[in-house]
Design an enzyme around this catalytic site. Structure first.
Site, PDB file in Angstrom:
ATOM      1  N   GLN A 254      37.492 -80.171 -71.573  1.00  0.00           N
ATOM      2  CA  GLN A 254      37.036 -79.533 -72.819  1.00  0.00           C
ATOM      3  C   GLN A 254      37.377 -80.432 -74.009  1.00  0.00           C
ATOM      4  O   GLN A 254      38.535 -80.829 -74.194  1.00  0.00           O
ATOM      5  CB  GLN A 254      37.686 -78.154 -73.004  1.00  0.00           C
ATOM      6  CG  GLN A 254      37.114 -77.407 -74.205  1.00  0.00           C
ATOM      7  CD  GLN A 254      37.649 -75.979 -74.352  1.00  0.00           C
ATOM      8  OE1 GLN A 254      38.607 -75.580 -73.669  1.00  0.00           O
ATOM      9  NE2 GLN A 254      37.043 -75.221 -75.243  1.00  0.00           N
TER      10      GLN A 254
ATOM     11  N   HIS B 117      31.900 -72.669 -74.783  1.00  0.00           N
ATOM     12  CA  HIS B 117      30.502 -73.031 -74.576  1.00  0.00           C
ATOM     13  C   HIS B 117      30.191 -73.137 -73.096  1.00  0.00           C
ATOM     14  O   HIS B 117      31.031 -73.535 -72.298  1.00  0.00           O
ATOM     15  CB  HIS B 117      30.135 -74.337 -75.294  1.00  0.00           C
ATOM     16  CG  HIS B 117      31.066 -75.475 -75.004  1.00  0.00           C
ATOM     17  ND1 HIS B 117      32.293 -75.587 -75.600  1.00  0.00           N
ATOM     18  CD2 HIS B 117      30.940 -76.537 -74.190  1.00  0.00           C
ATOM     19  CE1 HIS B 117      32.893 -76.686 -75.174  1.00  0.00           C
ATOM     20  NE2 HIS B 117      32.096 -77.280 -74.293  1.00  0.00           N
TER      21      HIS B 117
HETATM   22  P1  AMP Z   1      33.106 -80.089 -73.521  1.00  0.00           P
HETATM   23  O1  AMP Z   1      33.510 -81.493 -73.141  1.00  0.00           O
HETATM   24  O2  AMP Z   1      32.966 -79.157 -72.351  1.00  0.00           O
HETATM   25  O3  AMP Z   1      34.016 -79.534 -74.588  1.00  0.00           O
HETATM   26  O4  AMP Z   1      31.658 -80.207 -74.122  1.00  0.00           O
HETATM   27  C1  AMP Z   1      31.398 -80.512 -75.442  1.00  0.00           C
HETATM   28  C2  AMP Z   1      29.985 -80.990 -75.490  1.00  0.00           C
HETATM   29  O5  AMP Z   1      29.549 -80.936 -76.821  1.00  0.00           O
HETATM   30  C3  AMP Z   1      29.788 -82.440 -75.017  1.00  0.00           C
HETATM   31  O6  AMP Z   1      28.875 -82.459 -73.933  1.00  0.00           O
HETATM   32  C4  AMP Z   1      29.240 -83.137 -76.254  1.00  0.00           C
HETATM   33  O7  AMP Z   1      28.289 -84.125 -75.950  1.00  0.00           O
HETATM   34  C5  AMP Z   1      28.643 -81.981 -77.031  1.00  0.00           C
HETATM   35  N1  AMP Z   1      28.537 -82.169 -78.469  1.00  0.00           N
HETATM   36  C6  AMP Z   1      29.494 -82.615 -79.315  1.00  0.00           C
HETATM   37  N2  AMP Z   1      29.034 -82.603 -80.574  1.00  0.00           N
HETATM   38  C7  AMP Z   1      27.772 -82.133 -80.529  1.00  0.00           C
HETATM   39  C8  AMP Z   1      26.765 -81.887 -81.511  1.00  0.00           C
HETATM   40  N3  AMP Z   1      26.958 -82.128 -82.819  1.00  0.00           N
HETATM   41  N4  AMP Z   1      25.573 -81.399 -81.097  1.00  0.00           N
HETATM   42  C9  AMP Z   1      25.344 -81.152 -79.794  1.00  0.00           C
HETATM   43  N5  AMP Z   1      26.249 -81.359 -78.830  1.00  0.00           N
HETATM   44  C10 AMP Z   1      27.455 -81.853 -79.180  1.00  0.00           C
END
Ligand code: AMP
Length: 113
Positions: free
Chosen positions: A93, A99
């Site tokens: 995370q 999410h």
């Molecule tokens: P996690 O690693 O499970 O916390 O997932 C976070 C996700 O958010 C990652 O896959 C990132 O690529 C995505 N992410 C981060 N910033 C943004 C943004 N501004 N718009 C869309 N996705 C994002």
């Protein structure tokens, strides 16, 4: 723990996103760094850090998020897909606002890294 994150700023409209769905409880948008042809995030509008802090009162919201994620996956034309919820830094995370990842459009391997 309730802090401002990039996702809370997206919810407030302060940061743009490639939105594909929104209702009173959640919003879905395309991941900025897609790991597959389809990579969408479904997030609650309510600030929740991760599954560590959810109680029984969130049962309906969690069910809603999963049902919406399945609707979106089907609408994206996916036959098969993976839903992922990373909980905590050691689990991958990086954004501390709950999410659901919807990942599909290619063969997915198991176990994950
Ligand atoms: P996690 O690693 O499970 O916390 O997932 C976070 C996700 O958010 C990652 O896959 C990132 O690529 C995505 N992410 C981060 N910033 C943004 C943004 N501004 N718009 C869309 N996705 C994002």
């Amino acid at each position: 723990m309730t802090g401002e994150t990039i996702f809370s700023r997206i919810i407030k409209g302060e940061i743009p996103c490639d939105e594909i769905y929104s209702d009173d409880k959640c919003i879905a948008f395309r991941d900025i760094e897609p790991q597959a042809p389809v990579h969408i995030l479904v997030i609650p509008k309510k600030t929740i850090v991760n599954l560590k802090e959810v109680g029984a009162e969130e049962q309906e919201l969690l069910g809603h998020l999963l049902l919406i994620s399945a609707q979106i996956a089907k609408k994206e034309g996916l036959e098969d897909w993976r839903t992922v919820i990373n909980t905590g830094a050691e689990a991958g995370q990086t954004v501390f606002h709950l999410h659901i990842h919807i990942i599909g459009g290619r063969k997915l391997n198991w176990p994950p890294g």
